[in-house]
Enzyme design. Structure first.
Site, PDB file in Angstrom:
ATOM      1  N   GLY A  29       0.854  -1.458   0.188  1.00  0.00           N
ATOM      2  CA  GLY A  29       0.337  -0.048   0.194  1.00  0.00           C
ATOM      3  C   GLY A  29       0.781   0.911   0.084  1.00  0.00           C
ATOM      4  O   GLY A  29       1.805   1.220   0.191  1.00  0.00           O
ATOM      5  N   ASN A  30      -0.139   1.994  -0.557  1.00  0.00           N
ATOM      6  CA  ASN A  30       1.206   3.960  -0.323  1.00  0.00           C
ATOM      7  C   ASN A  30      -0.272   4.447  -0.312  1.00  0.00           C
ATOM      8  O   ASN A  30      -1.081   4.602  -0.861  1.00  0.00           O
ATOM      9  CB  ASN A  30       1.702   3.901  -2.031  1.00  0.00           C
ATOM     10  N   THR A  45       9.242   3.717   0.735  1.00  0.00           N
ATOM     11  CA  THR A  45       8.666   2.391   0.055  1.00  0.00           C
ATOM     12  C   THR A  45       9.607   1.035   0.885  1.00  0.00           C
ATOM     13  O   THR A  45      10.252   1.750   2.027  1.00  0.00           O
ATOM     14  CB  THR A  45       9.972   1.998  -1.918  1.00  0.00           C
ATOM     15  N   SER A  77       7.041   3.234  -4.933  1.00  0.00           N
ATOM     16  CA  SER A  77       7.611   2.526  -6.082  1.00  0.00           C
ATOM     17  C   SER A  77       6.596   2.816  -6.357  1.00  0.00           C
ATOM     18  O   SER A  77       7.046   2.715  -8.264  1.00  0.00           O
ATOM     19  CB  SER A  77       8.241   1.013  -5.564  1.00  0.00           C
ATOM     20  N   GLU A  78       5.649   3.698  -6.251  1.00  0.00           N
ATOM     21  CA  GLU A  78       4.217   3.327  -6.778  1.00  0.00           C
ATOM     22  C   GLU A  78       4.044   4.377  -7.171  1.00  0.00           C
ATOM     23  O   GLU A  78       2.890   5.256  -7.483  1.00  0.00           O
ATOM     24  CB  GLU A  78       2.930   2.673  -6.511  1.00  0.00           C
ATOM     25  N   HIS A  97      -2.935   4.241  -2.091  1.00  0.00           N
ATOM     26  CA  HIS A  97      -3.876   2.358  -3.118  1.00  0.00           C
ATOM     27  C   HIS A  97      -3.403   1.783  -1.923  1.00  0.00           C
ATOM     28  O   HIS A  97      -2.293   1.448  -0.789  1.00  0.00           O
ATOM     29  CB  HIS A  97      -2.321   2.430  -3.454  1.00  0.00           C
TER      30      HIS A  97
HETATM   31  P1  13P Z   1       5.401   0.589  -1.913  1.00  0.00           P
HETATM   32  O1  13P Z   1       6.372   0.148  -0.121  1.00  0.00           O
HETATM   33  O2  13P Z   1       7.072   0.837  -2.843  1.00  0.00           O
HETATM   34  O3  13P Z   1       4.984   1.675  -1.781  1.00  0.00           O
HETATM   35  O4  13P Z   1       4.815  -0.445  -1.758  1.00  0.00           O
HETATM   36  C1  13P Z   1       3.895  -0.663  -2.320  1.00  0.00           C
HETATM   37  C2  13P Z   1       2.496  -1.804  -2.839  1.00  0.00           C
HETATM   38  O5  13P Z   1       1.660  -1.874  -2.457  1.00  0.00           O
HETATM   39  C3  13P Z   1       3.010  -2.119  -4.394  1.00  0.00           C
HETATM   40  O6  13P Z   1       2.103  -1.874  -5.329  1.00  0.00           O
END
Ligand code: 13P
Length: 274
Positions: A29-30, A45, A77-78, A97
């Site tokens: 999640g982010n 991330t 990362s998103e 997300h």
């Molecule tokens: P991150 O920790 O990089 O935000 O990624 C988590 C994630 O759910 C990627 O879809």
């Protein structure tokens, strides 16, 4: 105006909520929040979003480049997916997300949330389409999501999860809750023999209520070209299979849709689908 530190704390609180509600596992999640056109706060991330403190939160520019991040923390990362939403939806102030179990199961099964089963979901979301699968962290996800951004405030990501966005952090999170609640109800009602859907006229009345309340955000009640005729809703548009259906008008049915509908009605007449 709420100061930056307070917003960081709010992001941590929402991180706790999505984690505690089982909307994410481990480090998934982010979350991001727009401060102004050139500054955005986002979760880092690779950390559990349920155990963040304000020092974890990173600041990036409109291209996702780091403006400030404490040692050991890098932006999600998103981040490209978040930035695409802000770029194409200037009204959006926050993006969430997550991978909620029921919504993600629908995304994995390739079933968009289109059945009108309860007033709140129809008013808040309309439908929730599925954006084509993309490799996480690449431009594939922003590219896949892009075509839905002008029509919906929530999108499922094929084989991945869900994305919601709104005019505040709390509202973006609430959209995620609404998507998951809708998916859960739909799943359970399918187990109980299938939902009794709201009728087209009931859906139209709910769309009218949404328009009268002047609710913000994008919703099929406002963007469907035929909505003034009272003839069309997102739910009859072609299964949310592509935003083009909506742009081009809901009355456009493909031959396959029409054959399927005729077959269904004949089976119903003959009582063969029980
Ligand atoms: P991150 O920790 O990089 O935000 O990624 C988590 C994630 O759910 C990627 O879809």
């Amino acid at each position: 105006m709420v100061n930056e530190f307070e917003i960081k704390k709010q992001i941590c609180d929402i991180g706790k909520r999505i984690y505690n509600q089982g909307m994410v596992a481990a480090n998934d999640g982010n979350i991001s929040v727009k401060l102004n056109d050139h500054e955005f706060l986002c979760t880092p991330t690779g950390v559990s979003k349920g155990f963040m403190t304000p020092e974890y939160i990173c600041k990036v520019d409109e291209n996702g480049k780091v403006i400030q991040a404490n040692d050991g923390f890098r932006p999600s990362s998103e981040i490209k997916m978040h930035m695409r939403v802000y770029k194409e939806r200037p009204d959006v102030k926050s993006v969430v997300h997550a991978h909620p179990i029921y919504a993600t199961s629908f995304a994995i099964a390739g079933i968009p949330l289109t059945q009108p089963i309860m007033p709140e979901a129809v008013i808040a979301l309309g439908c929730v389409p599925i954006a084509e699968y993309g490799t996480p962290s690449t431009e594939e996800i922003p590219d896949a999501v892009s075509q839905y951004l002008q029509y919906f405030d929530a999108v499922l990501l094929a084989n991945h999860g869900a994305l919601t966005y709104s005019d505040s952090l709390l509202n973006a999170y609430h959209k995620m809750e609404s998507v998951e609640f809708y998916a859960k109800l739909l799943f359970n009602s399918k187990l109980l023999g299938g939902p009794k859907e709201l009728s087209e006229s009931q859906v139209q009345r709910l769309y009218e209520i949404r328009r009268q309340f002047g609710l913000k955000g994008k919703h099929p009640a406002n963007v469907c070209l035929n909505n003034k005729d009272g003839k069309c809703s997102c739910h009859t548009c072609g299964n949310c299979s592509g935003a083009e259906n909506i742009v081009n008008g809901c009355q456009k049915e493909t031959d396959t849709d029409m054959v399927a509908e005729i077959t269904k009605r004949v089976m119903e007449q003959l009582n063969l689908n029980k």
